[in-house]
Scaffold this motif. Sequence first.
Motif, PDB file in Angstrom:
ATOM      1  N   TYR A   1      -5.623  -8.813   1.730  1.00 39.47           N
ATOM      2  CA  TYR A   1      -6.351  -7.720   2.387  1.00 39.47           C
ATOM      3  C   TYR A   1      -7.842  -7.840   2.112  1.00 39.47           C
ATOM      4  CZ  TYR A   1      -8.278  -2.919   2.407  1.00 39.47           C
ATOM      5  OH  TYR A   1      -9.051  -1.800   2.590  1.00 39.47           O
TER       6      TYR A   1
ATOM      7  N   ASP B   1      -2.084  -5.482  -0.485  1.00 40.87           N
ATOM      8  CA  ASP B   1      -3.108  -4.659   0.180  1.00 40.87           C
ATOM      9  C   ASP B   1      -4.320  -4.518  -0.740  1.00 40.87           C
ATOM     10  OD1 ASP B   1      -4.189  -2.005   1.597  1.00 40.87           O
ATOM     11  OD2 ASP B   1      -2.683  -2.863   2.933  1.00 40.87           O
ATOM     12  N   ASP B   2      -5.002  -3.430  -0.656  1.00 41.11           N
ATOM     13  CA  ASP B   2      -6.261  -3.212  -1.370  1.00 41.11           C
ATOM     14  C   ASP B   2      -6.077  -3.338  -2.894  1.00 41.11           C
ATOM     15  OD1 ASP B   2      -8.917  -2.599  -1.698  1.00 41.11           O
ATOM     16  OD2 ASP B   2      -8.841  -0.749  -0.544  1.00 41.11           O
TER      17      ASP B   2
ATOM     18  N   ASP C   1      -3.731   6.308   9.111  1.00 49.30           N
ATOM     19  CA  ASP C   1      -2.630   5.924   8.211  1.00 49.30           C
ATOM     20  C   ASP C   1      -1.385   6.776   8.409  1.00 49.30           C
ATOM     21  OD1 ASP C   1      -4.496   4.204   7.262  1.00 49.30           O
ATOM     22  OD2 ASP C   1      -4.443   4.918   5.188  1.00 49.30           O
TER      23      ASP C   1
ATOM     24  N   TRP D   1      -7.869   1.276  12.883  1.00 43.15           N
ATOM     25  CA  TRP D   1      -7.241   2.584  13.140  1.00 43.15           C
ATOM     26  C   TRP D   1      -7.323   3.049  14.600  1.00 43.15           C
ATOM     27  CZ3 TRP D   1     -11.723   3.513   9.562  1.00 43.15           C
ATOM     28  CH2 TRP D   1     -11.497   2.890   8.325  1.00 43.15           C
TER      29      TRP D   1
ATOM     30  N   ARG E   1      -4.056  -2.183  14.351  1.00 48.61           N
ATOM     31  CA  ARG E   1      -3.614  -0.812  14.110  1.00 48.61           C
ATOM     32  C   ARG E   1      -4.082   0.057  15.267  1.00 48.61           C
ATOM     33  NH1 ARG E   1      -3.201   0.807   8.680  1.00 48.61           N
ATOM     34  NH2 ARG E   1      -3.720   2.908   9.370  1.00 48.61           N
TER      35      ARG E   1
ATOM     36  N   LYS F   1      -5.015  -8.929   6.432  1.00 45.08           N
ATOM     37  CA  LYS F   1      -5.233  -7.583   6.995  1.00 45.08           C
ATOM     38  C   LYS F   1      -6.684  -7.230   6.714  1.00 45.08           C
ATOM     39  CE  LYS F   1      -3.988  -2.750   6.086  1.00 45.08           C
ATOM     40  NZ  LYS F   1      -2.993  -1.858   5.458  1.00 45.08           N
TER      41      LYS F   1
ATOM     42  N   CYS G   1     -11.705   0.074   1.417  1.00 48.49           N
ATOM     43  CA  CYS G   1     -11.499   1.527   1.415  1.00 48.49           C
ATOM     44  C   CYS G   1     -11.384   2.062  -0.008  1.00 48.49           C
ATOM     45  CB  CYS G   1     -10.264   1.887   2.238  1.00 48.49           C
ATOM     46  SG  CYS G   1     -10.462   1.489   3.989  1.00 48.49           S
ATOM     47  N   ALA G   2     -10.868   1.231  -0.922  1.00 49.85           N
ATOM     48  CA  ALA G   2     -10.733   1.675  -2.311  1.00 49.85           C
ATOM     49  C   ALA G   2     -11.936   1.235  -3.153  1.00 49.85           C
ATOM     50  CB  ALA G   2      -9.431   1.150  -2.909  1.00 49.85           C
TER      51      ALA G   2
ATOM     52  N   TRP H   1       0.781  -1.230   0.000  1.00 45.69           N
ATOM     53  CA  TRP H   1       0.000   0.000   0.000  1.00 45.69           C
ATOM     54  C   TRP H   1       0.823   1.296   0.000  1.00 45.69           C
ATOM     55  CZ3 TRP H   1      -4.549   1.291  -1.582  1.00 45.69           C
ATOM     56  CH2 TRP H   1      -5.042   2.548  -1.260  1.00 45.69           C
TER      57      TRP H   1
ATOM     58  N   ASP I   1      -9.655  -4.504   7.069  1.00 45.17           N
ATOM     59  CA  ASP I   1      -9.851  -3.054   7.212  1.00 45.17           C
ATOM     60  C   ASP I   1     -11.250  -2.726   7.735  1.00 45.17           C
ATOM     61  OD1 ASP I   1      -9.014  -0.421   6.988  1.00 45.17           O
ATOM     62  OD2 ASP I   1      -8.259  -0.654   4.950  1.00 45.17           O
TER      63      ASP I   1
ATOM     64  N   CYS J   1      -7.369  -3.789  11.262  1.00 44.27           N
ATOM     65  CA  CYS J   1      -7.023  -2.452  10.799  1.00 44.27           C
ATOM     66  C   CYS J   1      -8.231  -1.551  10.958  1.00 44.27           C
ATOM     67  CB  CYS J   1      -6.569  -2.536   9.337  1.00 44.27           C
ATOM     68  SG  CYS J   1      -6.181  -0.942   8.602  1.00 44.27           S
TER      69      CYS J   1
ATOM     70  N   MET K   1       2.426   0.454   8.783  1.00 47.07           N
ATOM     71  CA  MET K   1       3.540  -0.050   7.969  1.00 47.07           C
ATOM     72  C   MET K   1       4.573   1.053   7.784  1.00 47.07           C
ATOM     73  SD  MET K   1       0.763  -1.760   5.430  1.00 47.07           S
ATOM     74  CE  MET K   1       0.110  -0.179   5.040  1.00 47.07           C
TER      75      MET K   1
END
Length: 407
Positions: free
Chosen positions: A113, A72-73, A204, A183, A200, A147, A121-122, A37, A149, A181, A247
């Motif tokens: 992910y 990741d994503d 980010d 946050w 996490r 991972k 998220c994306a 990511w 999210d 994750c 990360m």
Amino acid sequence: MKRLIAPLLVALCAAGSLSAQKFEDLAQTPPMGWNSWNHFGCDVTEELIRETADAMVASGMKDAGYTYVNIDDCWHGERDADGFIQPDAERFPSGMKALADYVHSKGLKLGIYSDAGWKTCAGRPGSRGHEYQDALTYARWGVDYLKYDWCNTHALNAEGAYLTMRDALYAAGWPMVFSLCEWGTNQPWEWAKEIGHLWRTTGDIAVCFDCEKDHGSWSSWGVLRILDMQEGLRVHAGPGHWNDPDMMEIGNGMSVSEDRAHFSMWAMLAAPLLAGNDLRTMSEETRRILTNAEVIAIDQDPLGIQGFKYSDDGDLEIWFKPLEDEDWAMCILNRGSTPRQVDFSWQEEKVEDDFANRKTLFGYRVYRVRDLWTGGDMGTTRTPLDVTVPGHDVLMVRLVRLLDEDE
Ligand code: GLA
């Protein structure tokens, strides 16, 4: 009949509750690896992942302990008619099983992910409503790390949602590190120890030493900002359950000294060491930072005790971390941009860690002082430390216990 059914139900319930747990014995030290990511964002392909695995071996990172190659994503394609997720066929034409086989053939492990919500998220398909299917799919592919999210989760309860995926992973039967994750939004350190292997603690990270990057509805944070957000969390971490300050950004654009300080502080935090740069093209300076065996040993110390800030005069912070064999790590962080002269008279300092029940006992215990970035011998704690720490840099030492004065 009733007499038969009741014990059967009890037995079934017991079996059910037995199977509901996270995979134990994983991540006994903070996970080490790479994640796509920070440098590549959505631009992930099977070629990138294969080349990264190759570079992890060729650069010496594998030998230094890096294991996980994490996508990741944005790897996702559509779900099939039965709801099973498929990889994006253009970016991953050989499929995930073949990619996992390749990564495994290098002696490495593959991470993937997903997201607890309806979309990642994306904006790719999330796992909501498909948790058991997704866990089974990852297991069949041979994925070793997930991972997970927290975007697009609307009214979901965080603990419940992560618990569902934990149980789904366990039911799928293939050991996977589970990385939460969300946050730090719902204080996962309070409840995630039995759910995942790392969580996490913040939003980010951004490629800067000390900044806030405003993205409109959210911000990303520089290394020092993330560091400051770890306050009070160390008591929640330990083998198998780690605070994750995100990360790393080493090799992504900060100065060499800032990268060195970043790596040192992540080691002091017993943080997961997930490189976030392009391993195929990294500079020798970056490679050297990421593969510094003695700094990695601080992060990976088997006791798994997260370090703490001992003193703070604004720009200058001194951190300590208890290690095995009664050793300690010490890191002097200069947050400011001008050099700072430091006098540290060991014998006058009282370093105690109530959480780990450890004391340095500098009054009569002698340690050899070893500079972890130069490999240099700095004498012992009998003689006061007198050093200059450049701006945005650290002095990181290992205090190797020698003997007590009366021994
Ligand atoms: C969130 C996470 C990041 C990254 C992106 C992917 O922002 O916190 O680490 O996974 O989503 O979209």
